[in-house]
Design an enzyme around this catalytic site. Structure first.
Site, short mmCIF file in Angstrom:
data_model
loop_
_atom_site.label_atom_id
_atom_site.label_comp_id
_atom_site.label_asym_id
_atom_site.label_seq_id
_atom_site.Cartn_x
_atom_site.Cartn_y
_atom_site.Cartn_z
N GLN A 102 0.87 -1.16 -0.23
CA GLN A 102 -0.06 -0.14 -0.25
C GLN A 102 0.89 1.30 0.16
OE1 GLN A 102 -3.47 -0.67 2.90
NE2 GLN A 102 -1.94 -2.13 3.46
N VAL A 104 3.92 4.04 -1.25
CA VAL A 104 3.97 4.82 -2.46
C VAL A 104 5.41 4.97 -2.26
CG1 VAL A 104 1.89 5.54 -2.84
CG2 VAL A 104 3.41 7.01 -1.19
N HIS A 120 -1.33 1.26 -4.36
CA HIS A 120 -1.82 2.47 -4.12
C HIS A 120 -0.93 3.47 -5.13
CE1 HIS A 120 -3.91 1.69 -0.08
NE2 HIS A 120 -4.71 1.59 -1.06
N THR A 189 0.07 -2.93 8.66
CA THR A 189 -1.25 -2.30 8.03
C THR A 189 -1.94 -2.18 9.05
OG1 THR A 189 -2.57 -1.88 6.46
CG2 THR A 189 -1.87 -4.21 7.05
N SER A 190 -2.73 -1.22 9.25
CA SER A 190 -3.76 -1.20 10.16
C SER A 190 -5.19 -1.94 9.60
CB SER A 190 -4.33 0.35 10.41
OG SER A 190 -4.58 1.05 9.32
N ALA A 233 8.63 -4.66 12.36
CA ALA A 233 8.70 -5.46 11.14
C ALA A 233 10.18 -5.77 11.32
CB ALA A 233 8.36 -4.59 9.94
#
Ligand code: APR
Length: 248
Positions: A102, A104, A120, A189-190, A233
């Site tokens: 997601q 960029v 995205h 990611t949420s 992570a």
């Protein structure tokens, strides 16, 4: 965490077709702020005012002023961290096939990952709103805002703004990859933004193991994901890779 790391190592060793879905959390350790939660961009700015297509059309200079300051300058300085590098090594081992991101920021590609779906879009390129010409962001003169194409048209990030569709190719490929995988790593990611947050659901419904890596639980936790490894992570991927690369 040890047991869950061992479980993830076993699942990855047995995987024939593992993929990853990543979000802003994997780039936090590279100095790029997340969107939500502590220090998140949306805590300081209303996304509907600076990241929605209507806002861009209404006042491209304002959007550029914030995006440039908050995103371009930070992305230009950022380097891949152990989270990105771990996924690249997992790919080189032939275990990880595809990264759906997601983000960029282009950091997966900078780490050397080869099959990356930019769900995205990307901030590495700008696109002319008139003639559609794409220009590398590093070649854009941002001293005059909004920057313009040689045709005179206003340049905009080649990223998906709120109110816009996901690039069909990226959406189609991600759904296909999610439906065929047997392990999906969901990192940083949420899982609140659609349709990206549906990829783990597609994977789980197709029988895959969904492994979350995140310091915090998400709406996927206990509902869609098989288990959550609570941690950053970089640290978690280092531990998984150490166990995979140096067994016993
Ligand atoms: N390692 C892994 N995950 C982390 C770390 C870390 N070191 N630190 C925080 N996180 C987690 C947070 O707990 C949170 O769940 O990363 C997540 C970041 O969530 P968001 O900021 O909401 O980012 P993301 O899920 O990628 O947002 C989705 O929303 O604003 C839009 O287009 C934008 O792509 C973005 C989309």
């Amino acid at each position: 965490m040890d047991t869950l790391i061992a479980r993830a190592v076993t699942d990855l060793k047995n995987a024939r077709n593992a993929v990853a879905l990543t979000g802003a959390g994997i780039s936090i350790e590279s100095g790029i702020p997340p969107f939500r939660g502590k220090g998140g961009l949306w805590e300081r700015f209303d996304p509907m005012e600076i990241a929605h297509i209507d806002a861009f059309v209404a006042d491209p200079e304002l959007v550029w002023r914030v995006l440039v300051k908050e995103l371009k300058e930070v992305i230009d300085r950022a380097l891949p961290n152990d989270g990105h590098k771990g996924l690249e090594r997992l790919g080189r081992m032939g275990i990880l096939k595809t990264v759906i991101t997601q983000n960029v920021d282009g950091l997966h590609q900078a780490a050397g990952s080869t099959d990356v779906i930019e769900f995205h879009g990307t901030f590495a390129w700008q696109r002319c709103t008139e003639c559609e010409t794409r220009v590398p962001t590093r070649d854009v003169d941002a001293s005059v805002l909004p920057p313009r194409c040689s045709c005179g048209g206003i340049l905009r990030p080649d990223a998906v703004l709120f109110g816009e569709m996901i690039p069909p190719e990226a959406l189609w490929r991600s759904q296909e990859v999610a439906a065929r995988c047997d392990v999906m790593l969901v990192i940083g990611t949420s899982a609140v933004v659609q349709p990206a947050a549906s990829m783990p659901i597609i994977a789980r419904q197709s029988g895959a193991r969904v492994i979350e890596i995140n310091p915090e639980p998400t709406p996927l936790t206990g509902a869609v994901s098989s288990y959550l490894i609570r941690g950053g992570a970089g640290e978690v991927m280092n531990r998984i890779m150490a166990a995979l690369e140096h067994p016993g």
